[in-house]
Design an enzyme around this catalytic site. Structure first.
Site, PDB file in Angstrom:
ATOM      1  CD  GLU A 198      -1.860  -1.638  -0.914  1.00  0.00           C
ATOM      2  OE1 GLU A 198      -1.787  -0.760  -1.800  1.00  0.00           O
ATOM      3  OE2 GLU A 198      -2.686  -1.599   0.017  1.00  0.00           O
ATOM      4  CE  LYS A 214      -8.011   3.590  -1.377  1.00  0.00           C
ATOM      5  NZ  LYS A 214      -7.648   3.478   0.017  1.00  0.00           N
TER       6      LYS A 214
END
Length: 394
Positions: A198, A214
């Site tokens: 990420e 997410k």
């Protein structure tokens, strides 16, 4: 001092075998001061001015011979920058809250091989029970019902005793497939291994990018279909995308924030993850310190509103987040590339530490959230123990 090959996350691959450490800054919260300002000032003093990230990037090791620097900022330091409480005890207090290591090109020194101590990793001990984790999920849902927060990310910690050298285990972790920020950062009596996919924040010639992740499911056809169809996961994801848009808007030219690839499903090891890309143009004169203040700690591991979520995190999580949920990557003039330290482990003198969690919304099921955290940490624990699956070893 000459050192062995450098494997700091996001360091230029072509340079790693010729980098030597030139200068180092380490800071703990107990030292006082502003870690964002300290990092910017230290880098400028050692040939890496990042007070204006809108300027074009320079070639590596121009002028002073400096190539770049590894930068690490803990989640607790990020909360400190945000003005949020950080009273939970740290499970690995030897880890600094800020580390900046400046590297130059030069001859490396091969470390003489020592008589190897067999690697042994003991059983993992969690800092909370599954019941306590589930109770914390229910506490977040109660806070949402009161209107205190829209979403809060809860993170659990586990530790395991070890014998032998932890660096090969942490290096295995950094080599997992999909680890955009894979690598290891070491210090005196501590080490961090990162397999994060990420992007917390990337800046190139004044262009800002963050890629929040997410939503997680097992990497099966059923898991992918379930993730794409989940209204709960999509709502959780979009809340964080909106939060990241707001974070970037604080440091961007007005009207330049855009969202690309909303809820794109991508693979990390044995998991599907939903990822979006948020872009913006940096405001004139944006420097590293203000960049860190605006983006740390990352929205995908805090919640919305960020300050309220951080206050709840501090009240509910039994221990601090240590090396996880912070920032780790590489910086040079005109370019910053920091990963969010999910899928991250740390070693102190006696224990390995891991952290994992997930975002809690009103539609969250406590038992499903506990299972999701376990799914995220399973490949990390297996890799550290040296028994990863065939896919993990690829």
């Amino acid at each position: 001092m000459p050192a062995a090959s450098v494997h700091a996350p996001a360091a230029p691959a072509a340079c790693r075998d010729s980098l030597t450490e030139r200068a180092r800054l380490q800071w703990h919260r107990r030292d006082g001061g502003d870690p964002a300002a300290l990092a910017e000032e230290f880098l400028a003093a050692h040939g890496l001015p990042l007070h204006d990230l809108t300027r074009p990037a320079r070639p590596h090791h121009q002028d002073s011979g400096v190539c770049g620097a590894a930068l690490y900022l803990s989640a607790a330091a990020g909360a400190h920058l945000a003005g949020a409480p950080t009273t939970a005890p740290e499970p690995a207090p030897t880890l600094p809250d800020l580390t900046v290591v400046v590297y130059q090109h030069g001859p490396t020194r091969a470390t003489p091989p020592a008589a190897p101590t067999p690697w042994w990793l003991g059983p993992w001990t969690d800092s909370w029970t599954t019941r306590q984790h589930a109770d914390a999920v229910d506490a977040v849902r109660a806070a949402i019902s009161r209107g205190d927060v829209y979403q809060t990310n809860l993170v659990g910690h586990a530790a395991a005793r070890y014998t032998g050298d932890p660096l090969p285990a942490l290096s295995r972790l950094g080599a997992l497939p999909g680890a955009r920020y894979g690598g290891v950062l070491t210090g005196d009596g501590w080490a961090i291994g990162c397999a994060s996919p990420e992007t917390l924040i990337e800046v190139t010639d004044g262009q800002l990018i963050t890629r929040p992740i997410k939503g997680t499911r097992p990497a099966t056809a059923t898991g992918r279909a379930d993730l794409l169809a989940s209204a709960k996961e999509r709502a959780e994801h979009i809340m964080i995308v909106d939060l990241e848009r707001n974070d970037l808007a604080r440091i961007a030219r007005t009207g330049t924030v855009t969202v690309d690839d909303l809820f794109a499903v991508r693979r990390w090891c044995d998991l599907w993850q939903a990822e979006s890309t948020v872009r913006a143009t940096a405001a004139d004169g944006l420097g590293l310190a203000d960049l860190l203040r605006a983006t740390c700690p990352g929205g995908s591991v805090t919640g919305a509103p960020k300050h309220a979520a951080l206050t709840q995190i501090n009240a509910l999580e039994p221990v601090g987040r240590g090396a996880s949920m912070g920032a780790l990557g590489w910086v040079t003039p005109g370019h910053v590339d920091l990963g969010l330290t999910i899928r991250t482990a740390a070693a102190d003198g006696q224990h390995l530490h891991t952290w994992a969690g997930g975002g809690i919304t009103w539609d969250s099921d406590a038992h499903a959230e506990v299972a999701e955290a376990a799914a995220k940490t399973a490949p990390i624990r297996a890799t550290l123990a040296g028994r990863g699956s065939t896919h993990h070893r690829r």
